[in-house]
Design a protein around this motif. Structure first.
Motif, PDB file in Angstrom:
ATOM      1  N   CYS A   1       0.809  -1.219   0.000  1.00 63.68           N
ATOM      2  CA  CYS A   1       0.000   0.000   0.000  1.00 63.68           C
ATOM      3  C   CYS A   1       0.841   1.267   0.000  1.00 63.68           C
ATOM      4  O   CYS A   1       0.312   2.353  -0.228  1.00 63.68           O
ATOM      5  N   LYS A   2       2.127   1.146   0.272  1.00 65.30           N
ATOM      6  CA  LYS A   2       2.966   2.344   0.284  1.00 65.30           C
ATOM      7  C   LYS A   2       3.411   2.755  -1.122  1.00 65.30           C
ATOM      8  O   LYS A   2       3.939   3.847  -1.308  1.00 65.30           O
TER       9      LYS A   2
ATOM     10  N   CYS B   1      -0.492   2.822   6.082  1.00 70.61           N
ATOM     11  CA  CYS B   1      -1.866   2.320   6.103  1.00 70.61           C
ATOM     12  C   CYS B   1      -1.972   1.139   7.067  1.00 70.61           C
ATOM     13  O   CYS B   1      -2.880   1.068   7.907  1.00 70.61           O
ATOM     14  N   GLY B   2      -1.032   0.203   6.962  1.00 62.05           N
ATOM     15  CA  GLY B   2      -1.058  -0.958   7.857  1.00 62.05           C
ATOM     16  C   GLY B   2      -0.904  -0.543   9.313  1.00 62.05           C
ATOM     17  O   GLY B   2      -1.545  -1.105  10.207  1.00 62.05           O
TER      18      GLY B   2
ATOM     19  N   LYS C   1      -6.820   6.978  -1.243  1.00 61.60           N
ATOM     20  CA  LYS C   1      -7.185   5.696  -1.859  1.00 61.60           C
ATOM     21  C   LYS C   1      -6.007   4.939  -2.463  1.00 61.60           C
ATOM     22  O   LYS C   1      -6.218   3.890  -3.091  1.00 61.60           O
ATOM     23  N   ASN C   2      -4.787   5.452  -2.295  1.00 57.27           N
ATOM     24  CA  ASN C   2      -3.651   4.718  -2.850  1.00 57.27           C
ATOM     25  C   ASN C   2      -3.586   3.318  -2.244  1.00 57.27           C
ATOM     26  O   ASN C   2      -3.337   2.332  -2.945  1.00 57.27           O
ATOM     27  N   CYS C   3      -3.828   3.227  -0.946  1.00 54.07           N
ATOM     28  CA  CYS C   3      -3.750   1.931  -0.263  1.00 54.07           C
ATOM     29  C   CYS C   3      -4.758   0.950  -0.849  1.00 54.07           C
ATOM     30  O   CYS C   3      -4.440  -0.230  -1.053  1.00 54.07           O
TER      31      CYS C   3
ATOM     32  N   ASN D   1       6.957   5.988  -1.124  1.00 56.91           N
ATOM     33  CA  ASN D   1       6.295   7.120  -0.470  1.00 56.91           C
ATOM     34  C   ASN D   1       4.982   7.520  -1.116  1.00 56.91           C
ATOM     35  O   ASN D   1       4.681   8.696  -1.205  1.00 56.91           O
ATOM     36  N   ASN D   2       4.172   6.575  -1.565  1.00 59.67           N
ATOM     37  CA  ASN D   2       2.942   7.009  -2.232  1.00 59.67           C
ATOM     38  C   ASN D   2       1.754   7.123  -1.285  1.00 59.67           C
ATOM     39  O   ASN D   2       0.665   7.468  -1.698  1.00 59.67           O
ATOM     40  N   CYS D   3       1.983   6.793  -0.026  1.00 60.96           N
ATOM     41  CA  CYS D   3       0.995   7.119   1.009  1.00 60.96           C
ATOM     42  C   CYS D   3       1.436   8.458   1.583  1.00 60.96           C
ATOM     43  O   CYS D   3       2.541   8.564   2.134  1.00 60.96           O
TER      44      CYS D   3
END
Lengths: 393, 453
Positions: free
Chosen positions: A21-22, A46-47, A78-80, A31-33
């Motif tokens: 999810c990152k 997210c986790g 919503k990336n995750c 680093n997309n969260c």
């Protein structure tokens, strides 16, 4: 509340914390969260949020301001959900929102979140500005009041009140006028659409707002709505129908694309600009609209469109969703997502960073200033670029 | 403790240190069945210099230091058993250099597998690295430090065999370089200089890797996976030998699992092939599946199921998520290839004893010099009974791996003890001396590889 009473108590333990999810789709950056990008602690991934929520509900950890900060720093980008390989992916943000809801019900939310919600309740906007000022922008632009025209133009709180966003709202209004679109706006009668309230877990307030809004629009005979903001678009498109609000809803880039196809919008001024486009989360990942904004940009003479490496469903959130535009829980660091994002835009060689969201417009413009890139990169809304190419200055 | 917090904050900055319950909770947990233990502080440094200062401080104060990469070993290797400073290394994520001519990448220790994979695909598409079967968050340095393997391990060996050099911060704070970089000659070779082995397989108990030079390999235009199947586990070793003899493939993995039902009892091979042309690909397929394995196919013992272009990146498998409980762990044994049948049969028995659908896999390392054989056990994080079963199955499997003449890859505390119980006393004594020399105050990842007096 115990875990057993939590709406998602039967699935929240299913997160492995594997970390997919990152990432963006192509794995180029961990680093997309946006919250993880800002803080780089597992607690902000997210986790981490899911495990901490479960621990809180199981009384393994206690509520603290810091726990609330972690939960509310989620921008609901919503990336995750897009990257999670498990079947629970569709409920990740529902779980986060349900955790925020529980905090709301316990009266334990960050001060900035409380201030936001209080202002919405009191003034109908997060700026603590009287409702009577909400229509100033349309008077300045000469936009008609809504009186049964084909479209209701909903600008949203940011478009109505923020000085910079108002410029984009006005340009779009003038552009629609030039195209002969039949539309009007509600001015001081326009309500907040509630998208942020929803994602901040204030379900009661959100429901009240939605029901009032639907009632208002129905009483005015509104059938079709155009929004400036993808956040408004998302709420009206995806949440209002659950409460009986069924409107034909378009984000303005979708309408502009149709107008161009119908030869009603003909940008003619040669712009001579190199543009990169930042996908807003509530238009892109939430509603899978990636093409209309690009199509509009490509139709403008002299626009050379280049992509950032993270684009479309891999786009990095500017950090403004879930109320963070107002709460600013992700600001104040070179690692803030907006400050990272403007460097990605600059790396494309573009001199214009195009957006299709008033929140993105302001956050990214601020980031350009903070990073000292004013002389290299200008942030503009697509509405502004299209208007200028039609001679509207 | 307040003074320590302040001292650490002075080193890494206030955004990158925590002693709050949320961070202490998250970093107390491994993703496997290991019981949690909280650190006293979590720090996330950005530079070697910062790590150096952290080590000097910790050594002076005699406080434990636990380095953490991707945190995906599943074996509890970065659980702070004795508290101390948990050092999350993932902010050190710069790809410093890719040298096309000498085919290596110089990386900071927090660079993830996914990041390097993507970087090479976008910028150096004719180069690749040995990608492990782990999520993309696994770090390159962490994987090499635990002797990981990857999808180029058949031709080139363990991923730790692909190291050209390391930069290390010692427990006492000195920064050392190993390999050609140590004499200012670039990062292109490890040999013939003093070895990096003091820092590999030691689970972070001898120092923190801060930079790694990793060998890259040619990436051919066409890469994909051929599938082959047999129904008799006793044939698997021979097939490994036959395929490796051809020297035609990049990766060979045999696996068997209960789910999906049609796969139970069968042994599928994924054989990764790479070619620069269709002609080359066809030739390789002919050599492997017609010449080497043709007889088995003709006799009806095995079947070739075709070639699928494109390599799949690692994913969470359905069997890992079988409990739908957010948990699985596996024992990875480094085993003789000849033991595949027993590994399969005995592993299946353990799984059945603990009511877990069996999932086993053997990845060939080198020319069938060994295989990494994994036994996977899913558990439900919300059901203590299933966690107990998975933990017990893991322990039985640790013992099985040793009983069958193998050793345990990245063993947890339980497995480490089993290994040390069987270890040559002189080797143990040497380990102890090395540890005392490098880490006189015993601050590094305590609980791991502790040789008793």
């Amino acid at each position: 509340m115990s875990l057993a009473d939590f709406e998602y108590g039967d699935i929240i333990h299913r997160c492995f914390r594997c970390g997919y999810c990152k990432f963006p789709v192509n794995w180029m950056d961990v680093n997309n969260c946006p919250a993880y990008a800002r803080y780089r602690m597992e607690s902000y991934s997210c986790g981490g949020r899911l495990w901490l929520t479960r621990a809180w509900l199981m009384n393994e950890i206690q509520w603290t301001d810091h726990l609330a900060h972690i939960l509310y720093s989620c921008t609901a980008c919503k990336n995750c959900e897009v990257k999670c390989p498990l079947g629970i992916n569709v409920d990740i943000l529902n779980m986060i929102r349900a955790a925020k809801k529980e905090m709301v019900e316990q009266g334990k939310i960050p001060t900035a979140a409380r201030d936001f919600l209080e202002s919405i309740q009191l003034h109908g906007n997060p700026y603590r500005i009287p409702k009577s000022k909400r229509g100033v922008w349309m008077d300045e632009a000469g936009i008609e009041r809504y009186q049964g025209q084909e479209y209701l133009y909903h600008v949203g709180c940011v478009g109505a009140y923020d000085t910079r966003a108002r410029e984009a709202a006005k340009k779009l209004g003038r552009l629609l006028q030039k195209c002969g679109v039949s539309f009007g706006a509600l001015g001081e009668a326009e309500p907040c659409d509630g998208n942020e309230v929803n994602h901040m877990g204030e379900e009661g307030l959100f429901e009240m707002m939605v029901e009032d809004n639907i009632s208002l629009l129905n009483s005015l005979g509104v059938k079709k709505v155009i929004t400036l903001s993808p956040h408004s678009y998302n709420a009206i498109k995806n949440d209002y129908p659950r409460y009986g609000g069924k409107f034909r809803i378009l984000h303005y880039t979708q309408l502009l694309e149709k107008l161009i196809e119908a030869n009603r919008l003909n940008p003619t001024v040669e712009m001579r600009i190199k543009v990169t486009y930042h996908d807003p989360c509530f238009l892109g990942r939430w509603n899978a609209e990636y093409d209309a904004p690009r199509s509009v940009l490509k139709s403008i003479p002299g626009v050379s469109l280049v992509e950032m490496e993270r684009n479309r469903e891999s786009s990095l959130c500017c950090g403004g969703g879930g109320g963070n535009f107002s709460m600013d829980l992700l600001g104040g660091s070179p690692d803030s997502p907006a400050r990272r994002r403007v460097h990605e835009a600059l790396a494309t060689g573009a001199n214009i960073l195009a957006v299709a969201c008033p929140k993105c417009l302001i956050i990214l413009e601020d980031a350009v200033k903070v990073e000292g890139l004013d002389d290299k990169l200008i942030v503009k809304d697509i509405a502004e670029i299209a208007a200028e190419s039609c001679g509207i200055m | 403790m307040n003074n320590l917090f302040q001292a650490l904050m002075d080193i890494v900055g206030e955004d990158h240190i925590s002693n709050r319950q949320e961070e202490l909770f998250i970093y107390s947990w491994d993703l496997g069945t290991t019981e949690p233990h909280k650190p006293d502080f979590v720090v996330s440094p950005r530079t070697t210099k910062e790590i150096q200062k952290i080590m000097e401080l910790a050594n002076r104060e005699k406080i434990p230091v636990v380095p953490l990469g991707g945190g995906l070993s599943l074996a509890g290797l970065a659980v702070p058993f004795k508290g101390g400073i948990l050092v999350d290394l993932k902010r050190m994520d710069t790809i410093i250099e890719v040298n096309e001519q000498a085919r290596y990448a110089l990386l900071e220790c927090g660079v993830s597998q996914g990041q390097l994979t993507s970087y090479l695909e976008r910028n150096h598409p004719h180069l690749t690295h040995s990608e492990p079967g782990a999520p993309p968050t696994a770090t390159i340095a962490g994987n090499a430090a635990i002797h990981g393997q990857g999808d180029l391990s058949q031709p080139y060996g363990f991923n730790s065999d692909m190291i050209n050099g390391l930069e290390i911060v010692l427990p006492t704070g000195e920064v050392c370089c190993f390999g050609s970089c140590s004499i200012g000659a670039g990062w292109f070779t490890q040999h013939p200089l003093p070895d990096v082995g003091l820092f590999l397989g030691w689970t972070g108990t001898t120092g923190i890797i801060t930079k790694i030079s990793l060998r890259l390999f040619p990436c051919k235009k066409i890469r994909g996976t051929a599938l082959f199947v047999v129904d008799d586990e006793d044939q698997v070793p021979e097939i490994y030998y036959k395929i490796t003899h051809t020297q035609m493939c990049e990766d060979i993995v045999a696996f068997s699992q209960t789910i999906p039902p049609y796969a139970g009892g069968l042994h599928h091979f994924t054989v990764n092939l790479a070619a620069d042309s269709e002609k080359e690909l066809e030739l390789k397929q002919e050599i492997i599946f017609d010449d080497a394995l043709g007889k088995i196919i003709q006799q009806g013992y095995g079947g070739y199921l075709g070639f699928t272009p494109g390599l799949q990146h690692p994913q969470i498998s359905k069997t890992s998520d079988w409990r739908k409980g957010g948990g699985f762990e596996y024992v990875g044994g480094i085993m003789p290839v000849s033991q595949y049948p027993e590994c399969y049969r005995r592993g299946k028995e353990i799984s059945e004893r603990h009511n877990i659908p069996y999932t086993v896999l053997g990845r060939c390392i080198g020319a069938a010099h060994a295989m990494m054989f994994s036994w996977t056990y899913a558990f439900n994080r919300s059901d203590p009974e299933t966690i107990h079963h998975a933990r017990e199955a893991m322990r039985e499997t640790d013992e099985l791996a040793l009983e069958l003449g193998g050793t345990i890859w990245k063993p947890g505390i339980y497995g480490q003890k089993l290994v040390m119980d069987r270890m040559d006393p002189n080797t143990l004594e040497l380990m102890k001396k090395i540890k005392q020399l490098l880490d006189p105050n015993g601050i590094m990842n305590p609980g791991n590889w502790e040789v008793k007096s």
